[in-house]
Design an enzyme around this catalytic site. Structure first.
Site, PDB file in Angstrom:
ATOM      1  N   VAL A 117       0.833  -1.201   0.000  1.00 54.34           N
ATOM      2  CA  VAL A 117       0.000   0.000   0.000  1.00 54.34           C
ATOM      3  C   VAL A 117       0.868   1.251   0.000  1.00 54.34           C
ATOM      4  O   VAL A 117       0.589   2.225  -0.711  1.00 54.34           O
ATOM      5  CB  VAL A 117      -0.956  -0.004   1.202  1.00 54.34           C
ATOM      6  CG1 VAL A 117      -1.613   1.369   1.390  1.00 54.34           C
ATOM      7  CG2 VAL A 117      -2.042  -1.068   1.013  1.00 54.34           C
ATOM      8  N   GLU A 118       1.935   1.256   0.778  1.00 54.34           N
ATOM      9  CA  GLU A 118       2.758   2.452   0.926  1.00 54.34           C
ATOM     10  C   GLU A 118       3.516   2.816  -0.345  1.00 54.34           C
ATOM     11  O   GLU A 118       3.510   3.981  -0.762  1.00 54.34           O
ATOM     12  CB  GLU A 118       3.746   2.276   2.083  1.00 54.34           C
ATOM     13  CG  GLU A 118       3.107   2.250   3.464  1.00 54.34           C
ATOM     14  CD  GLU A 118       2.550   3.596   3.876  1.00 54.34           C
ATOM     15  OE1 GLU A 118       2.870   4.614   3.229  1.00 54.34           O
ATOM     16  OE2 GLU A 118       1.781   3.637   4.854  1.00 54.34           O
ATOM     17  N   THR A 119       4.197   1.851  -0.964  1.00 53.02           N
ATOM     18  CA  THR A 119       5.098   2.198  -2.067  1.00 53.02           C
ATOM     19  C   THR A 119       5.044   1.239  -3.245  1.00 53.02           C
ATOM     20  O   THR A 119       5.909   1.294  -4.116  1.00 53.02           O
ATOM     21  CB  THR A 119       6.565   2.250  -1.569  1.00 53.02           C
ATOM     22  OG1 THR A 119       6.943   0.953  -1.071  1.00 53.02           O
ATOM     23  CG2 THR A 119       6.747   3.292  -0.491  1.00 53.02           C
TER      24      THR A 119
END
Length: 353
Positions: A131-133
């Protein structure tokens, strides 16, 4: 602006900034070298850190105003209804799931060790980094020194929590300068998101200092180049924020009908407040797997658009202490649910091969 005396007492606590943009006015000067407020902030940081060589003043003078960062930290226009289904679809989708399977294959040993040592499931770590990167594909292109100096000195006044957010970014700028000094990497060399989040797990500088670990054992911590360090650091962060081994993060639930009982269950938001017996007494029907849950629970509501204009009814889950721990990474129930769903989808896809 936050008084400099207040800055010196600020804890370097982790938090996360999100939001879309609306236009803000660009400050007149692109550089902070000649600004008295920038020099005063730098001198306060140097004094607080006992840097007799003027480290903060040297580098803050080299920062440039980042107009895009100042725009993007503003919240989106208020909407009557959020849309969980649309939010989920951005993250739980075939390309990201396939990338997650490849990431797990490539780093299965580090993921298994993090799960064993910290009690955080491998699939959850995979969900967070995805989700983050997107597993390192989107690390951010802003120069971190520019972002944090801009938000520490020129945070947009129209933000509803401008004073608190500016104070937060002043503390993060201080943390970043400390991090850069400890690492031996010049502050101008770092790249991040528009809010200063760094590396595969998108840690803010204070979180890097407090929770990042040398998981690959090479004697240094690098959350950008070392996937193992990123994996171990995510697990360490969650454990430090209350993650409990083998405890589910959520259970299914049928909520009570609209009325006082539903309002009472939703009042504490995502903070676990009710025992299982109290949830039932207020008219909710937990899923069978919640039977015997030993701790407190929260009724979490996720809107699916406006039901009077084609939207679906809200989605409800019972969040446990682990759900709440996950929201310390990003204080959003929508984020936590997307991480959970993506991680489990990657695990299922890997098992089906």
């Amino acid at each position: 602006m936050l008084a400099l005396g207040a800055l010196l007492s600020l804890p370097l606590a982790p938090a996360w900034a999100r939001g879309k943009a609306e236009p803000v006015q660009r400050v007149a000067a692109a550089s902070y070298a000649e600004r008295a407020d920038a020099r005063a902030l730098a001198d306060a940081i140097d004094a607080a850190e006992a840097w007799d060589d003027g480290w903060a003043r040297r580098w803050i003078a080299q920062a440039r105003h980042d107009a895009r960062a100042a725009q993007q930290v503003l919240p989106p226009p208020p909407a009557a209804f959020k849309d969980w289904a649309a939010y989920r679809a951005r993250f739980v989708e075939p390309r990201r799931i396939a990338a997650g399977v490849r990431f797990w294959d490539a780093h299965h040993a580090a993921l298994a060790r993090a799960q064993a040592e910290y009690g955080v499931p491998a699939w959850l770590i995979v969900g967070i980094i995805g989700v983050e990167t997107l597993y390192g594909q989107h690390l951010g292109r802003h120069r971190t020194l520019d972002v944090l100096t801009t938000l520490a000195l020129d945070f947009p006044a129209q933000h509803p929590r401008a004073a608190a957010r500016q104070a937060y970014f002043q503390a993060e700028l201080r943390a970043f300068l400390r991090l850069a000094r400890l690492s031996g990497t010049a502050p101008t060399a770092w790249r991040s998101s528009y809010a200063g989040a760094l590396g595969l797990p998108q840690f803010m500088p204070s979180s890097w200092l407090a929770h990042a670990v040398d998981f690959d054992g090479d004697g240094r911590i690098d959350l950008t180049a070392s996937v193992a360090d990123a994996i171990g650091s995510v697990a360490q962060f969650l454990r430090a924020h209350g993650w409990q081994r083998d405890l589910p993060a959520r259970y299914g639930v049928i909520p009570p009908p609209p009325g006082e009982a539903l309002t009472a269950l939703l009042a504490p938001d995502i903070r676990p407040t009710f025992t299982l017996e109290e949830v039932r007494a207020l008219g909710a029907q937990p899923a069978p797997e919640a039977e015997g849950h030993p701790g407190l629970l929260a009724l979490v509501e996720l809107q699916n658009g406006d039901p009077t204009h084609g939207g679906a009814p809200p989605t409800y889950v019972l969040g446990t202490e682990n759900f709440f721990a996950l929201t310390r990474y990003n204080q959003s129930s929508y984020y936590a649910m997307a991480v959970l769903d993506l991680g489990l989808a990657v695990e299922r896809a890997g098992q089906m091969r």
